[in-house]
Design an enzyme around this catalytic site. Structure first.
Site, PDB file in Angstrom:
ATOM      1  N   HIS A  20       6.265   2.440  -4.845  1.00 24.65           N
ATOM      2  CA  HIS A  20       7.124   1.579  -5.661  1.00 24.65           C
ATOM      3  C   HIS A  20       6.661   1.617  -7.117  1.00 24.65           C
ATOM      4  O   HIS A  20       5.504   1.899  -7.395  1.00 24.65           O
ATOM      5  CB  HIS A  20       7.023   0.114  -5.213  1.00 24.65           C
ATOM      6  CG  HIS A  20       7.255  -0.144  -3.765  1.00 24.65           C
ATOM      7  ND1 HIS A  20       8.435  -0.667  -3.283  1.00 24.65           N
ATOM      8  CD2 HIS A  20       6.459   0.018  -2.692  1.00 24.65           C
ATOM      9  CE1 HIS A  20       8.344  -0.821  -1.974  1.00 24.65           C
ATOM     10  NE2 HIS A  20       7.158  -0.405  -1.582  1.00 24.65           N
ATOM     11  N   THR A  69       6.618  -1.340 -10.309  1.00 22.81           N
ATOM     12  CA  THR A  69       6.757  -2.801 -10.383  1.00 22.81           C
ATOM     13  C   THR A  69       7.840  -3.247 -11.354  1.00 22.81           C
ATOM     14  O   THR A  69       8.400  -4.336 -11.192  1.00 22.81           O
ATOM     15  CB  THR A  69       5.434  -3.442 -10.830  1.00 22.81           C
ATOM     16  OG1 THR A  69       5.114  -2.989 -12.147  1.00 22.81           O
ATOM     17  CG2 THR A  69       4.309  -3.082  -9.863  1.00 22.81           C
ATOM     18  N   GLU A  83       2.352  -0.587  -4.701  1.00 24.03           N
ATOM     19  CA  GLU A  83       3.058  -0.935  -5.937  1.00 24.03           C
ATOM     20  C   GLU A  83       2.278  -0.357  -7.112  1.00 24.03           C
ATOM     21  O   GLU A  83       1.062  -0.531  -7.213  1.00 24.03           O
ATOM     22  CB  GLU A  83       3.178  -2.446  -6.091  1.00 24.03           C
ATOM     23  CG  GLU A  83       4.197  -3.098  -5.166  1.00 24.03           C
ATOM     24  CD  GLU A  83       5.619  -3.020  -5.703  1.00 24.03           C
ATOM     25  OE1 GLU A  83       5.803  -2.452  -6.801  1.00 24.03           O
ATOM     26  OE2 GLU A  83       6.525  -3.538  -5.035  1.00 24.03           O
ATOM     27  N   HIS A  91      10.691   3.805  -2.418  1.00 23.19           N
ATOM     28  CA  HIS A  91      11.536   2.651  -2.105  1.00 23.19           C
ATOM     29  C   HIS A  91      13.016   3.025  -2.179  1.00 23.19           C
ATOM     30  O   HIS A  91      13.834   2.603  -1.374  1.00 23.19           O
ATOM     31  CB  HIS A  91      11.219   1.529  -3.092  1.00 23.19           C
ATOM     32  CG  HIS A  91      11.583   0.173  -2.622  1.00 23.19           C
ATOM     33  ND1 HIS A  91      11.496  -0.944  -3.427  1.00 23.19           N
ATOM     34  CD2 HIS A  91      12.050  -0.280  -1.432  1.00 23.19           C
ATOM     35  CE1 HIS A  91      11.880  -2.011  -2.754  1.00 23.19           C
ATOM     36  NE2 HIS A  91      12.227  -1.633  -1.547  1.00 23.19           N
ATOM     37  N   ASP A 107      13.203   2.949  -7.282  1.00 26.68           N
ATOM     38  CA  ASP A 107      11.805   3.242  -7.545  1.00 26.68           C
ATOM     39  C   ASP A 107      11.194   4.134  -6.449  1.00 26.68           C
ATOM     40  O   ASP A 107      11.660   4.097  -5.311  1.00 26.68           O
ATOM     41  CB  ASP A 107      11.003   1.943  -7.720  1.00 26.68           C
ATOM     42  CG  ASP A 107      11.125   0.965  -6.560  1.00 26.68           C
ATOM     43  OD1 ASP A 107      12.253   0.708  -6.113  1.00 26.68           O
ATOM     44  OD2 ASP A 107      10.086   0.458  -6.112  1.00 26.68           O
TER      45      ASP A 107
END
Length: 322
Positions: free
Chosen positions: A57, A59, A131, A189, A199
């Protein structure tokens, strides 16, 4: 469509909160002893690993806010197993970059949402999430009119090289612990829920990670071979080409239903595929280059599926080593 503006609502929810230190937990393990009863362990052969996927991912917000969003309660709680900061972030409190563990790997982090990949749904149950601090963001399109539809305007800053070194080292450690995470199960993601997410975006160095043994990538010569064949095959109409491409996407792992997919859904999933494997041109069009890249991936990782396609000349397939 992309839904990458998740930060806005979460920022408001945490406006009055302070910075948390990294929440590192240690695994209690699955085996235990008891003074009240005797345990005899007989290992069953009928079991598999819980963790099957590694999900990347970005953020969209800075380190400070990311850490608060991922660790504190809210009306829309999210979390991940790991958070990797970036250099030159004024909100980051250390001189050296560190990997932050927020959720024990044996626990279920809330990072994947109502996702689909291969034969699995709700990938929170089956995955580890990383993340990565990167302030990519999109501005939603102006209100559409019948005359014209505007695309969202997105900005994708480069990922920090030192940060990617950390992501690479962390990912290698995770893959060593979980052998069920095969190359095609290292995903973004946006791959698993393209209706809402894009992402880690087009700047994420998927090819660099694959060269380090993390995730899938294609061989250029195989792409060229398939591209040459597809360019010479002009008998198929556009609709049938797109429907077959939807089937190839499904065979690779994407959660599209080829039999029921609409025109818009095929474009959506094609864009997700392009963000991962052809980031220099993301347009949702099922062109020959995009088709050739997917065929090269299928040949490399799922050759049995590829050889079963009636519209592909299997004579062009490379001979696999026995």
């Amino acid at each position: 469509m992309q839904g990458v503006q998740r930060a806005a609502g979460l920022l408001a929810a945490f406006a009055s909160t302070g910075l948390l230190t990294a929440c590192v937990s240690t695994s209690a393990g699955l085996n235990h002893e008891s003074e009240d009863y005797e345990i005899e362990v007989v290992k069953s052969q009928n079991a598999s690993e819980r963790v099957r996927f590694l999900v990347m991912h970005f953020t969209a917000i800075d380190f400070d806010t990311s850490l608060r969003v991922l660790t504190q309660p809210s009306s829309a709680p999210v979390s991940s197993h790991y958070l990797v900061p970036e250099s030159d972030d004024p909100s980051y409190p250390h001189d050296d970059l560190r990997v932050y563990q927020l959720v024990d790997e044996t626990r279920r982090a809330w990072h994947a949402g109502p996702s689909l990949w291969e034969d699995r749904s709700q990938l929170n149950d089956h995955s580890i999430g990383i993340e990565i601090v990167n302030k990519s963001h999109c501005h939603p399109p102006a209100e559409s009119t019948p005359e014209a539809e505007e695309e969202a305007v997105c900005f994708f800053p480069d990922f920090d090289p030192k940060q990617i070194e950390l992501v690479t080292a962390l990912s290698k450690d995770i893959l060593a612990r979980y052998p069920d995470i095969t190359p095609t199960r290292v995903i973004g993601h946006g791959d698993i829920i393209p209706q809402w997410k894009i992402d880690p975006g087009p700047k994420f160095p998927w090819q660099q990670l694959a060269e380090a043994g993390i995730g899938a990538w294609y061989d250029d010569e195989t792409v060229k071979r398939h591209l040459d064949y597809l360019s010479g095959n002009t008998t198929s109409d556009r609709d049938s080409v797109r429907q077959r491409f939807a089937q190839w996407l499904r065979d690779y792992g994407y959660g599209i239903d080829p039999a029921a997919a609409t025109e818009d859904e095929i474009s959506l999933y094609t864009r997700a595929f392009q963000y991962h494997f052809r980031p220099w041109k993301v347009d949702g069009e099922v062109d020959n280059q995009t088709r050739a890249i997917l065929l090269a991936l299928l040949e490399k990782y799922f050759p049995d599926k590829l050889s079963g396609y009636p519209d592909i000349n299997t004579r062009v397939l490379a001979v696999k080593d026995s």
